[in-house]
Design a protein around this motif. Structure first.
Motif, PDB file in Angstrom:
ATOM      1  N   VAL A   1      81.620  12.940 -32.813  1.00  0.00           N
ATOM      2  CA  VAL A   1      82.407  12.712 -34.028  1.00  0.00           C
ATOM      3  C   VAL A   1      81.635  13.223 -35.235  1.00  0.00           C
ATOM      4  CG1 VAL A   1      83.782  10.723 -33.281  1.00  0.00           C
ATOM      5  CG2 VAL A   1      81.510  10.366 -34.242  1.00  0.00           C
ATOM      6  N   ILE A   2      82.367  13.603 -36.252  1.00  0.00           N
ATOM      7  CA  ILE A   2      81.811  14.024 -37.534  1.00  0.00           C
ATOM      8  C   ILE A   2      82.403  13.073 -38.560  1.00  0.00           C
ATOM      9  CG2 ILE A   2      81.833  15.868 -39.258  1.00  0.00           C
ATOM     10  CD1 ILE A   2      81.907  17.855 -36.936  1.00  0.00           C
ATOM     11  N   THR A   3      81.542  12.273 -39.161  1.00  0.00           N
ATOM     12  CA  THR A   3      82.023  11.172 -39.994  1.00  0.00           C
ATOM     13  C   THR A   3      81.263  11.136 -41.307  1.00  0.00           C
ATOM     14  OG1 THR A   3      82.329   9.929 -37.941  1.00  0.00           O
ATOM     15  CG2 THR A   3      82.459   8.688 -39.972  1.00  0.00           C
ATOM     16  N   THR A   4      81.977  10.915 -42.402  1.00  0.00           N
ATOM     17  CA  THR A   4      81.298  10.723 -43.679  1.00  0.00           C
ATOM     18  C   THR A   4      80.704   9.308 -43.718  1.00  0.00           C
ATOM     19  OG1 THR A   4      83.508  10.284 -44.561  1.00  0.00           O
ATOM     20  CG2 THR A   4      82.539  12.399 -45.108  1.00  0.00           C
ATOM     21  N   SER A   5      79.670   9.116 -44.515  1.00  0.00           N
ATOM     22  CA  SER A   5      78.985   7.832 -44.588  1.00  0.00           C
ATOM     23  C   SER A   5      79.973   6.729 -44.937  1.00  0.00           C
ATOM     24  CB  SER A   5      77.902   7.865 -45.664  1.00  0.00           C
ATOM     25  OG  SER A   5      77.138   9.032 -45.543  1.00  0.00           O
ATOM     26  N   ASN A   6      79.811   5.598 -44.283  1.00  0.00           N
ATOM     27  CA  ASN A   6      80.613   4.389 -44.577  1.00  0.00           C
ATOM     28  C   ASN A   6      82.080   4.468 -44.201  1.00  0.00           C
ATOM     29  OD1 ASN A   6      78.387   3.191 -45.776  1.00  0.00           O
ATOM     30  ND2 ASN A   6      78.933   3.969 -47.794  1.00  0.00           N
ATOM     31  N   PHE A   7      82.519   5.549 -43.569  1.00  0.00           N
ATOM     32  CA  PHE A   7      83.939   5.691 -43.260  1.00  0.00           C
ATOM     33  C   PHE A   7      84.494   4.403 -42.655  1.00  0.00           C
ATOM     34  CE2 PHE A   7      87.583   6.644 -40.640  1.00  0.00           C
ATOM     35  CZ  PHE A   7      88.337   7.452 -41.454  1.00  0.00           C
ATOM     36  N   PRO A   8      85.685   3.927 -43.062  1.00  0.00           N
ATOM     37  CA  PRO A   8      86.627   4.494 -44.032  1.00  0.00           C
ATOM     38  C   PRO A   8      86.376   4.050 -45.474  1.00  0.00           C
ATOM     39  CG  PRO A   8      87.630   2.612 -42.959  1.00  0.00           C
ATOM     40  CD  PRO A   8      86.230   2.738 -42.397  1.00  0.00           C
ATOM     41  N   ARG A   9      85.262   3.431 -45.713  1.00  0.00           N
ATOM     42  CA  ARG A   9      84.986   2.967 -47.073  1.00  0.00           C
ATOM     43  C   ARG A   9      84.386   4.105 -47.900  1.00  0.00           C
ATOM     44  NH1 ARG A   9      82.954  -0.723 -43.860  1.00  0.00           N
ATOM     45  NH2 ARG A   9      80.817  -0.344 -44.500  1.00  0.00           N
ATOM     46  N   PRO A  10      84.295   3.917 -49.218  1.00  0.00           N
ATOM     47  CA  PRO A  10      83.794   4.999 -50.073  1.00  0.00           C
ATOM     48  C   PRO A  10      82.369   5.418 -49.714  1.00  0.00           C
ATOM     49  CG  PRO A  10      84.817   3.273 -51.396  1.00  0.00           C
ATOM     50  CD  PRO A  10      84.736   2.742 -50.008  1.00  0.00           C
ATOM     51  N   PHE A  11      82.107   6.694 -49.821  1.00  0.00           N
ATOM     52  CA  PHE A  11      80.748   7.215 -49.613  1.00  0.00           C
ATOM     53  C   PHE A  11      80.121   7.451 -50.980  1.00  0.00           C
ATOM     54  CE2 PHE A  11      84.055  10.414 -49.195  1.00  0.00           C
ATOM     55  CZ  PHE A  11      83.734  11.315 -50.186  1.00  0.00           C
ATOM     56  N   ASP A  12      78.808   7.591 -50.995  1.00  0.00           N
ATOM     57  CA  ASP A  12      78.108   7.837 -52.258  1.00  0.00           C
ATOM     58  C   ASP A  12      78.404   9.249 -52.756  1.00  0.00           C
ATOM     59  OD1 ASP A  12      76.986   5.355 -52.197  1.00  0.00           O
ATOM     60  OD2 ASP A  12      75.122   6.023 -51.250  1.00  0.00           O
ATOM     61  N   VAL A  13      78.695   9.361 -54.041  1.00  0.00           N
ATOM     62  CA  VAL A  13      78.865  10.686 -54.634  1.00  0.00           C
ATOM     63  C   VAL A  13      77.758  10.903 -55.670  1.00  0.00           C
ATOM     64  CG1 VAL A  13      81.324  11.068 -54.269  1.00  0.00           C
ATOM     65  CG2 VAL A  13      80.588   9.640 -56.173  1.00  0.00           C
ATOM     66  N   PRO A  14      77.358  12.133 -55.920  1.00  0.00           N
ATOM     67  CA  PRO A  14      77.826  13.327 -55.223  1.00  0.00           C
ATOM     68  C   PRO A  14      77.372  13.345 -53.762  1.00  0.00           C
ATOM     69  CG  PRO A  14      75.970  13.859 -56.649  1.00  0.00           C
ATOM     70  CD  PRO A  14      76.335  12.426 -56.923  1.00  0.00           C
ATOM     71  N   ALA A  15      78.277  13.826 -52.892  1.00  0.00           N
ATOM     72  CA  ALA A  15      77.959  13.935 -51.470  1.00  0.00           C
ATOM     73  C   ALA A  15      77.822  15.406 -51.111  1.00  0.00           C
ATOM     74  CB  ALA A  15      79.070  13.309 -50.634  1.00  0.00           C
ATOM     75  N   SER A  16      76.910  15.695 -50.217  1.00  0.00           N
ATOM     76  CA  SER A  16      76.717  17.063 -49.771  1.00  0.00           C
ATOM     77  C   SER A  16      76.187  17.016 -48.345  1.00  0.00           C
ATOM     78  CB  SER A  16      75.722  17.760 -50.704  1.00  0.00           C
ATOM     79  OG  SER A  16      75.425  19.028 -50.209  1.00  0.00           O
ATOM     80  N   CYS A  17      77.005  17.421 -47.414  1.00  0.00           N
ATOM     81  CA  CYS A  17      76.634  17.306 -46.009  1.00  0.00           C
ATOM     82  C   CYS A  17      76.929  18.602 -45.277  1.00  0.00           C
ATOM     83  CB  CYS A  17      77.449  16.222 -45.295  1.00  0.00           C
ATOM     84  SG  CYS A  17      77.837  14.782 -46.272  1.00  0.00           S
ATOM     85  N   ARG A  18      76.105  18.905 -44.288  1.00  0.00           N
ATOM     86  CA  ARG A  18      76.381  20.052 -43.421  1.00  0.00           C
ATOM     87  C   ARG A  18      76.153  19.636 -41.974  1.00  0.00           C
ATOM     88  NH1 ARG A  18      74.044  25.776 -44.809  1.00  0.00           N
ATOM     89  NH2 ARG A  18      75.948  25.708 -46.037  1.00  0.00           N
ATOM     90  N   TRP A  19      77.204  19.834 -41.174  1.00  0.00           N
ATOM     91  CA  TRP A  19      77.074  19.606 -39.734  1.00  0.00           C
ATOM     92  C   TRP A  19      77.092  20.971 -39.051  1.00  0.00           C
ATOM     93  CZ3 TRP A  19      80.276  16.649 -42.850  1.00  0.00           C
ATOM     94  CH2 TRP A  19      80.058  15.259 -42.857  1.00  0.00           C
TER      95      TRP A  19
END
Ligand code: NAG
Ligand code: NAG
Ligand code: NAG
Ligand code: NAG
Length: 215
Positions: A30-48
């Motif tokens: 799976v590829i998931t943003t932090s805290n999904f489904p809750r808000p993630f910290d911004v600014p966010a910058s991720c690379r998978w």
């Protein structure tokens, strides 16, 4: 290629480190943003970096199934013939496959490549105005939770996968444990394969006459 490198550098793309991103070599995941489904910290910058170069029996097709995708911007999928995760300046033949927009966010079901590397970039400065909003159950959902699977090129791909839109924005689209099947898990009161039947629709009621569909 140089232009692409400069763009990556100016966006300050990081690999992992802050709870998102990573080098994915497992056959599926799976590829998931932090805290999904809750808000993630911004600014966010991720690379998978999905890397099929070391699978035992190439060639493979990498498919990303956009099951739970609630962002309307900030997400790009790029294939590479070669990509060195530890040294992103060493890369070959980048080609952007898909960029998420408001128009396609709910409806595009899959992104795939027959190259060995599929890189998923996510960057977002603020949460407001950058998410799909619908129904009570999705008013408060942030980010993405999608699956990928490396299929043998001659193998059969699943013939059905869902998206937020396929679940009528009235349920969550999930993949099974081996990521080979997909279904809509409908919010309370909704039912049907695509959650299109509303609270007033009971399978044995006949409020819908003349072959119409209850929703
Ligand atoms: C790989 O996919 C591209 C389309 O993205 C297609 O044109 C090409 O023929 C495919 N190559 C192989 C070896 O399957
Ligand atoms: C993320 O997606 C996977 C696969 O569809 C699912 O099993 C899991 O429950 C999802 N996680 C959340 C927090 O929704
Ligand atoms: C079903 O069709 C009949 C005949 O055309 C019509 O009289 C009736 O109102 C229709 N029922 C509904 C619920 O649309
Ligand atoms: C409903 O559909 C069935 C099968 O498609 C058909 O035989 C029947 O005539 C239809 N009824 C009406 C009222 O349209």
């Amino acid at each position: 290629m140089l232009a692409l490198l400069l763009v990556a550098a100016s966006m300050g793309v990081r690999i992992a480190g802050d709870g998102c991103g990573g080098h994915l070599t497992a056959e599926r995941g799976v590829i998931t943003t932090s805290n999904f489904p809750r808000p993630f910290d911004v600014p966010a910058s991720c690379r998978w970096v999905i890397d099929s170069s070391s699978t035992p029996q190439p060639p493979v097709v990498i498919v990303v199934y956009l099951t739970q995708l609630f962002v309307s911007t900030g997400l790009t999928f790029t294939e590479y013939a070669y990509y060195e995760p530890d040294s992103p300046s060493f890369q070959l033949e980048p080609r952007v496959l898909h960029t998420v927009t408001e128009e396609n966010a709910a409806t595009t079901a899959t992104v795939w490549t027959n190259q060995s590397f599929l890189v998923v970039d996510f960057a977002m400065d603020r949460l407001e105005g950058n998410h799909l909003r619908a129904a009570d159950g999705l008013l408060d959902v942030f980010g993405i939770n999608v699956t990928y699977n490396m299929h043998s090129a001659i193998g059969k791909l699943p013939d059905y996968s869902c998206t937020a839109a396929k679940c009528s924005l009235l349920g969550n689209c999930y993949a099974s444990a081996d990521y080979s099947n997909f279904w809509c898990d409908c919010f309370s009161g909704y039912s049907g394969k695509q959650c299109s039947m509303g609270p007033l629709c009971h399978p044995d009621s006949d409020i819908c006459e003349n072959n119409s569909t209850c929703r």
